[in-house]
Enzyme design. Structure first.
Site, PDB file in Angstrom:
ATOM      1  N   TYR A 158       0.957  -1.197   0.178  1.00  0.00           N
ATOM      2  CA  TYR A 158      -0.024   0.008  -0.057  1.00  0.00           C
ATOM      3  C   TYR A 158       0.928   1.328  -0.034  1.00  0.00           C
ATOM      4  O   TYR A 158       1.997   1.189   0.768  1.00  0.00           O
ATOM      5  CB  TYR A 158      -0.949  -0.081   1.352  1.00  0.00           C
ATOM      6  CG  TYR A 158      -1.754   1.279   1.520  1.00  0.00           C
ATOM      7  CD1 TYR A 158      -2.952   1.242   0.957  1.00  0.00           C
ATOM      8  CD2 TYR A 158      -0.979   2.320   1.979  1.00  0.00           C
ATOM      9  CE1 TYR A 158      -3.893   2.434   1.031  1.00  0.00           C
ATOM     10  CE2 TYR A 158      -2.037   3.742   2.023  1.00  0.00           C
ATOM     11  CZ  TYR A 158      -3.118   3.654   1.745  1.00  0.00           C
ATOM     12  OH  TYR A 158      -3.890   4.808   1.633  1.00  0.00           O
ATOM     13  N   GLU A 164      -3.600   7.620  -4.270  1.00  0.00           N
ATOM     14  CA  GLU A 164      -3.503   6.297  -3.220  1.00  0.00           C
ATOM     15  C   GLU A 164      -3.542   5.047  -4.220  1.00  0.00           C
ATOM     16  O   GLU A 164      -4.168   4.916  -5.274  1.00  0.00           O
ATOM     17  CB  GLU A 164      -4.794   6.042  -2.519  1.00  0.00           C
ATOM     18  CG  GLU A 164      -4.676   4.716  -1.642  1.00  0.00           C
ATOM     19  CD  GLU A 164      -6.120   4.428  -0.814  1.00  0.00           C
ATOM     20  OE1 GLU A 164      -6.209   4.853   0.402  1.00  0.00           O
ATOM     21  OE2 GLU A 164      -7.210   4.310  -1.368  1.00  0.00           O
TER      22      GLU A 164
END
Ligand code: GDP
Ligand code: MN
Length: 395
Positions: A107, A194
């Protein structure tokens, strides 16, 4: 403004970040032909991925991300995903690309940290799952680094981040991607960039054995609406389905409107005064139902528009109008209020305070029309709260 994955990937690609190939398709037939092209190139694993393009996370879990091994299968899966409802959003298009052969998911994101006045990078080796879950269950698994808004993410910071995420074996790529997120953020005035998952995948070299590569497998970008004027063309990427109807109406009418949870509708000119008004409503014991700045020089029709927006919220049971006339003329606002009340579909008590330019004319109009007025802002807030209490909460 939220961007679809495919559009977010275009921006990342333009900033030099590694993104696997993709096409956007609107019909099952288009998906089929795209799948034929991608499969002909012989991706590692021999499959294509089909992904719902909706502005909501968790598409994978909702069945909006599927793999297909043939054009036939791709067409069948596409017909299942297109038109599907994912958390209230209808899928109108899909992304098609060679399915990545995933080795490991990470991530990585860049967000605006307003309190620190910096860009915050967050990385984790626990990718693919929702970061909120990781933050709750294993907060120590999230690595944080702040990037200076002018200098960007410095090379040593990017290296620290990469090592802490366990990406030492892909250091060069990880550093480039981390710095690339910050560059993208600054270049497009984004609030959020993101990548989840950022993934190590196996790719085939022409004629050779598969090699590992770090790529942005998913992408989410949120742009700062207030900065869109600096980026001609990006407005075209707006998905009309994203906006709540009241937000759309407000934007088109040139009003700054933010819906809140309270019962007292607020109509104010100027953002600072609007915030002060909300504070005073709270201090008087009430809860504002919205932030609304009708802007400078608002004419009667704009005022009427603002009133319709406020009243569209069924929770609103009292309205506080607070106008400090400068460019905005008090009598114009009063006319707008009278017009708005004449069109009103439900009767909600209103307290009006107008001072400044043409306040005297406004007072005459309001008195004739039998509006409840207030002289000071404290008085207005107290009256609005009292009115809201006596009305109770509508069912
Ligand atoms: P999200 O659920 O909306 O965040 O959509 P993602 O694009 O993140 O996809 C969800 C999950 O599907 C990923 O975490 C992966 O595990 C899986 N996935 C997505 N793309 C691919 C792909 O190309 N190949 C494989 N094997 N899995 C994928
Ligand atoms: Mn994702």
């Amino acid at each position: 403004m939220k961007l679809h994955e495919a559009d977010a990937k275009s921006l990342l690609l333009a900033q030099g970040l590694p993104v696997p190939a993709w096409e956007v398709a609107h019909t099952a037939a288009e998906v089929r032909s795209a799948a034929e092209r991608f499969l002909a190139a012989g991706p590692v694993g021999g499959k294509v991925v089909i992904k719902a393009q909706v502005l909501i996370g968790g598409r994978g879990k909702a069945g909006g991300v599927k793999l297909a091994g043939s054009p036939d299968e791709a067409e069948v899966i596409a017909s299942q995903i297109l038109g599907m409802d994912i958390k209230g959003m209808t899928v109108r298009k899909v992304l098609v690309g060679p399915a990545a052969d995933i080795v490991k998911e990470y991530y990585l994101s860049a967000v605006l940290d307003r309190a620190e006045r910096k860009i915050l990078l967050m990385g984790s080796a626990e990718g693919g799952v929702e970061i909120e879950t990781v933050a709750e269950e294993h907060p120590e698994a999230i690595v944080r680094r702040h990037a200076d808004p002018l200098l960007g993410l410095l090379p040593f910071q990017a290296r620290e981040l990469a090592f802490a995420m366990g990406l030492g074996a892909h250091l060069k790529a990880a550093v480039a991607i981390a710095q690339g997120l910050v560059t993208t953020m600054r270049h497009y005035d984004a609030d959020l960039v993101e990548i989840n998952p950022l993934a190590i995948i196996l790719e085939s070299e022409p004629g050779g054995t598969p090699v590992e590569r770090l790529v942005c497998l998913d992408a989410k970008i949120t742009l700062d609406d207030s900065a869109l004027g600096r980026h001609p063309g990006l407005e075209d990427l707006r998905d009309p389905d994203e906006e709540a109807p009241e937000d759309k109406e407000a934007r088109e009418a040139g009003l700054t409107f933010i819906k809140l949870d309270g019962t007292i509708g607020c109509m104010v000119n100027g953002a600072g005064l609007a915030m002060t008004t909300m504070d005073l409503v709270k201090r008087a014991g009430g809860e504002p139902a919205n932030f609304l700045d009708i802007g400078g020089g608002a004419r009667a029709d704009k005022v009427a528009h603002a009133m319709r927006l406020i009243l569209a919220d069924p929770k609103v049971n009292a309205i506080l109008v607070n106008i400090f006339g400068g460019i905005t003329r008090g009598d114009e606002v009063a006319r707008g209020l009278i017009e708005a009340r004449a069109q009103q579909t439900r009767d909600v008590p209103m307290v009006v305070r107008i001072v400044g330019t043409n306040a005297a004319e406004a007072a005459v109009l309001l008195e004739e029309a039998r509006f409840q007025t207030a002289s000071s802002l404290d008085d207005a807030a107290a009256k609005a709260v009292a009115a809201s209490r006596s009305e109770g909460t509508p069912a």
